[in-house]
Design a protein around this motif. Structure first.
Motif, PDB file in Angstrom:
ATOM      1  N   VAL A 137      45.495   1.248  20.654  1.00 24.52           N
ATOM      2  CA  VAL A 137      44.184   1.815  20.937  1.00 24.52           C
ATOM      3  C   VAL A 137      43.394   1.981  19.637  1.00 24.52           C
ATOM      4  N   ALA A 172      39.945   0.280  18.626  1.00 23.82           N
ATOM      5  CA  ALA A 172      38.795   1.086  18.197  1.00 23.82           C
ATOM      6  C   ALA A 172      38.207   0.547  16.896  1.00 23.82           C
ATOM      7  N   VAL A 205      41.905   2.769  26.944  1.00 25.41           N
ATOM      8  CA  VAL A 205      42.971   3.475  26.231  1.00 25.41           C
ATOM      9  C   VAL A 205      44.366   3.123  26.736  1.00 25.41           C
ATOM     10  N   LYS A 235      41.552  11.824  23.132  1.00 25.78           N
ATOM     11  CA  LYS A 235      40.590  12.051  22.043  1.00 25.78           C
ATOM     12  C   LYS A 235      41.255  12.561  20.771  1.00 25.78           C
ATOM     13  N   LEU A 289      36.390   6.776  25.105  1.00 28.64           N
ATOM     14  CA  LEU A 289      37.719   6.386  25.561  1.00 28.64           C
ATOM     15  C   LEU A 289      37.700   6.306  27.080  1.00 28.64           C
ATOM     16  N   VAL A 302      44.003   9.815  19.424  1.00 24.09           N
ATOM     17  CA  VAL A 302      43.325   8.629  18.894  1.00 24.09           C
ATOM     18  C   VAL A 302      42.429   9.012  17.724  1.00 24.09           C
TER      19      VAL A 302
END
Length: 168
Positions: free
Chosen positions: A159, A163, A152, A21, A107, A24
């Motif tokens: 990633v 996203a 992920v 978290k 994720l 990313v």
């Protein structure tokens, strides 16, 4: 999960510990030119101490913290990405009460990948021993929730690109 018409300006990167978290979220915020907030930084000292001792938080611990996170999203100027576990629908509802336009980026990772990441992590208050309780608590995004789920696996750059593609 419902579709997104345009790039959201309030993105909550959610998932269990070890999903990435913070990494990313920070990289996504930089890519989009948005502010970044790590919800871990908003935990009261008592919550941090409890987790560091290997004791899972309960809802009474989480509600005031989630209110702080929701307030941070609501008072943003421009775009914001927030890294926040938001494991249960009720927690996401609490955030949406403060910031109705928030979109969730879940994720997703295998338990094996999560355990490997947590085993390699140093200096974080969240011990790997709490992964099982987090996985048990996790309620994945539902079909009526505004958000997307991504895998992920891969490099952080991969990633983030996944996203951005999922969010647009």
């Amino acid at each position: 999960m419902t579709g997104l018409a345009a790039l959201p300006t309030a993105i909550v990167v959610m998932g269990v510990s070890g999903a990435g978290k913070s990494l990313v979220g920070a990289a996504l915020a930089a890519r989009l030119g948005y502010a970044f907030v790590d919800a871990d930084d908003l935990h009261p000292a008592a919550n941090v101490a409890k987790m560091a001792a290997g004791i899972p938080l309960d809802d009474l611990d989480r509600w005031p913290w989630l209110d702080l996170v929701g307030a941070a999203i609501a008072r943003r100027e421009g775009g914001i990405v927030v890294a926040c576990s938001a494991l249960r629908v009720a927690y996401r509802d609490r955030l949406r009460a403060a910031a109705p336009d928030a979109v969730f980026l879940e994720l997703d990772a295998s338990p094996e990948l999560l355990a490997a990441r947590l085993g390699a992590r140093r200096g974080h208050f969240m011990p790997a021993a709490l992964l099982t309780s987090q996985l048990a608590t996790l309620e994945p995004l539902g079909p009526a929730e505004r958000g997307v789920r991504i895998d992920v696996a891969g490099t952080p750059a991969e990633v983030v690109e996944r996203a951005v593609a999922a969010l647009t």
